[in-house]
Design a protein around this motif. Structure first.
Motif, PDB file in Angstrom:
ATOM      1  N   LEU A 194      71.230  83.416 -22.330  1.00 20.35           N
ATOM      2  CA  LEU A 194      71.467  83.186 -23.763  1.00 20.35           C
ATOM      3  C   LEU A 194      71.125  84.436 -24.568  1.00 20.35           C
ATOM      4  N   VAL A 195      69.983  85.037 -24.263  1.00 16.78           N
ATOM      5  CA  VAL A 195      69.565  86.252 -24.979  1.00 16.78           C
ATOM      6  C   VAL A 195      70.551  87.391 -24.693  1.00 16.78           C
ATOM      7  N   ASP A 196      70.961  87.544 -23.446  1.00 13.89           N
ATOM      8  CA  ASP A 196      71.939  88.593 -23.092  1.00 13.89           C
ATOM      9  C   ASP A 196      73.249  88.399 -23.848  1.00 13.89           C
ATOM     10  N   ASP A 197      73.675  87.158 -23.966  1.00 12.94           N
ATOM     11  CA  ASP A 197      74.933  86.870 -24.653  1.00 12.94           C
ATOM     12  C   ASP A 197      74.855  87.307 -26.122  1.00 12.94           C
ATOM     13  N   LEU A 198      73.736  87.011 -26.760  1.00 13.26           N
ATOM     14  CA  LEU A 198      73.570  87.411 -28.163  1.00 13.26           C
ATOM     15  C   LEU A 198      73.473  88.931 -28.267  1.00 13.26           C
ATOM     16  N   ALA A 199      72.747  89.545 -27.319  1.00 13.55           N
ATOM     17  CA  ALA A 199      72.554  91.009 -27.352  1.00 13.55           C
ATOM     18  C   ALA A 199      73.894  91.722 -27.276  1.00 13.55           C
TER      19      ALA A 199
END
Ligand SMILES: *Cc1c(COP(=O)(O)O)cnc(C)c1O
Length: 379
Positions: free
Chosen positions: A370-375
């Motif tokens: 999830l964090v990677d997707d936002l990044a």
């Protein structure tokens, strides 16, 4: 019974004729009567259905309520509640609330003569100022949508009681796993079961739970008379969803905390709104009245424009661009143009809803993904 046990067992004994462990889907419109008006508790399925009864008992259990009535949607549940009121009655609601509630209040019930005040309900002064002799109901939504303000339920419900008003909490955003409004003094807890209770984005439904028998009598009258009832298959899906409510919501909350922490440090982010951050204005109230801080996260961009926000949302791949919330999958939405599009721009801005505000419903995927997707969407 403790909460996690109730999610599995409340209202759900094995079925009597066969021992079926799961409540059967009673797909019937009517019931045989032994003699006129002699029946086994059911006469016609608009009024009642055993699959629906199981769901109602389950949600009543989760909300620590005596009773619950289920509806075809959250909006139908709200509609039934509002029909208790009469022309001249006045209702106080938040200026930051579900867009569909605002539409129902202003486009259906205001023209029928019910008055509404939309105010910042985190301010007790504003509530006191808005109250008149005609005020009959405090309509509380907390966390609010989409600004995730936290309204002090205990404070407002005791104010309501002092002045002979009813109080209702739209508990959709928190779910009964995180917050139980009746235990904080509310007369009614309302749900769009479409969200966390159903939890799998595959069914629409609503519910009102209460221990106030006069209120329930009126709501049951609405069920019978106007008939916005859920079908047995929908009740079954919701029952099935609720079995995993605790584990789903807890995992979503853990993920939301990681997502909020990531966003809070990001250079392109103006402001992160998450009740679990110490910077959140009502962090202490959230700590007091919620078991944990929820899985909704809103944030605005330094570059405050609808275009920038929409560009960002078109680049996420795990976060699906969609309305709704509370499912196992993560969703991203743009309140100003989607859920809150029906609220005029001046009203939105007055309530602090910026054009670049992005709302996340964090699901139960792996937090790192999830964090990677936002990044990558920022890059
Ligand atoms: C979705 C929602 C509703 C309306 O429920 P439906 O099931 O979509 O009719 C009401 N209140 C809140 C806070 C919601 O998120």
């Amino acid at each position: 019974m403790k909460f996690n046990t109730k999610t599995i067992h409340a209202g759900q004994k094995p079925e009597e004729t066969s021992g079926a462990v799961m409540p059967p889907i009673f797909q019937t419109s009517t019931y045989a009567q032994q003699a006129p008006n002699v029946n086994k508790g059911y006469d016609y399925a608009r009024v009642g259905n055993p699959t629906r009864t199981a769901l109602e008992k389950l949600i009543a259990g989760l909300e620590d309520a005596d009773e619950c009535a289920c509806f075809a949607s959250g909006c139908a549940a709200m509609d039934a509640v509002l029909k208790m009121f009469r022309p001249g009655d006045h209702i106080i609601a938040s200026n930051d609330l579900y867009g569909g509630s605002y539409r129902l209040f202003t486009k259906v019930f205001e023209p029928m003569g019910i008055d509404f005040s939309f105010i910042d309900m985190t301010s007790m002064q504003a509530v006191q100022k808005a109250r008149t002799e005609q005020t009959k109901l405090l309509w509380i939504e907390t966390p609010t949508n989409p600004l995730l303000r936290i309204v002090d339920i205990e404070k407002l419900t005791s104010f309501a009681r002092e002045h002979d008003m009813l109080s209702l909490v739209d508990n959709t955003f928190a779910s009964p796993y995180l917050q139980q409004p009746l235990n904080l003094g509310a007369d009614m807890s309302l749900h769009s079961t479409t969200k966390y209770l159903g939890g799998h984005s595959d069914v629409i439904g609503g519910a009102v739970a209460t221990s106030n028998s006069e209120v329930m009598e009126q709501i049951r009258f609405q069920v019978k008379t106007t008939g916005a009832v859920p079908g047995p298959m929908d009740c079954y899906l919701t029952l099935r969803g609720i079995k995993t409510l605790s584990v789903r919501v807890q995992q979503s909350v853990e993920n939301a905390k990681k997502v909020a922490t990531f966003l809070d440090k990001h250079a392109q982010v103006d402001r992160v709104i998450y009740p679990g951050l110490e910077s959140h204005e009502q962090h202490e109230i959230a700590k007091k009245q919620m078991k944990d801080f929820g899985a909704m996260v809103s944030f605005s961009l330094k570059d405050d424009s609808q275009e920038k926000a929409q560009e960002f949302m078109s680049r996420t791949s795990i976060f699906t661009l969609a309305e709704s919330l509370g499912g196992v999958e993560s969703l991203v939405s743009h309140p100003a143009s989607m859920t809150h599009g029906s609220i005029p721009k001046e009203v939105r801005e007055k309530a602090g809803l910026k054009d670049s505000l992005i709302r996340l419903s964090v699901g139960i995927e792996d937090a790192d993904d999830l964090v990677d997707d936002l990044a990558q969407a920022f890059e």
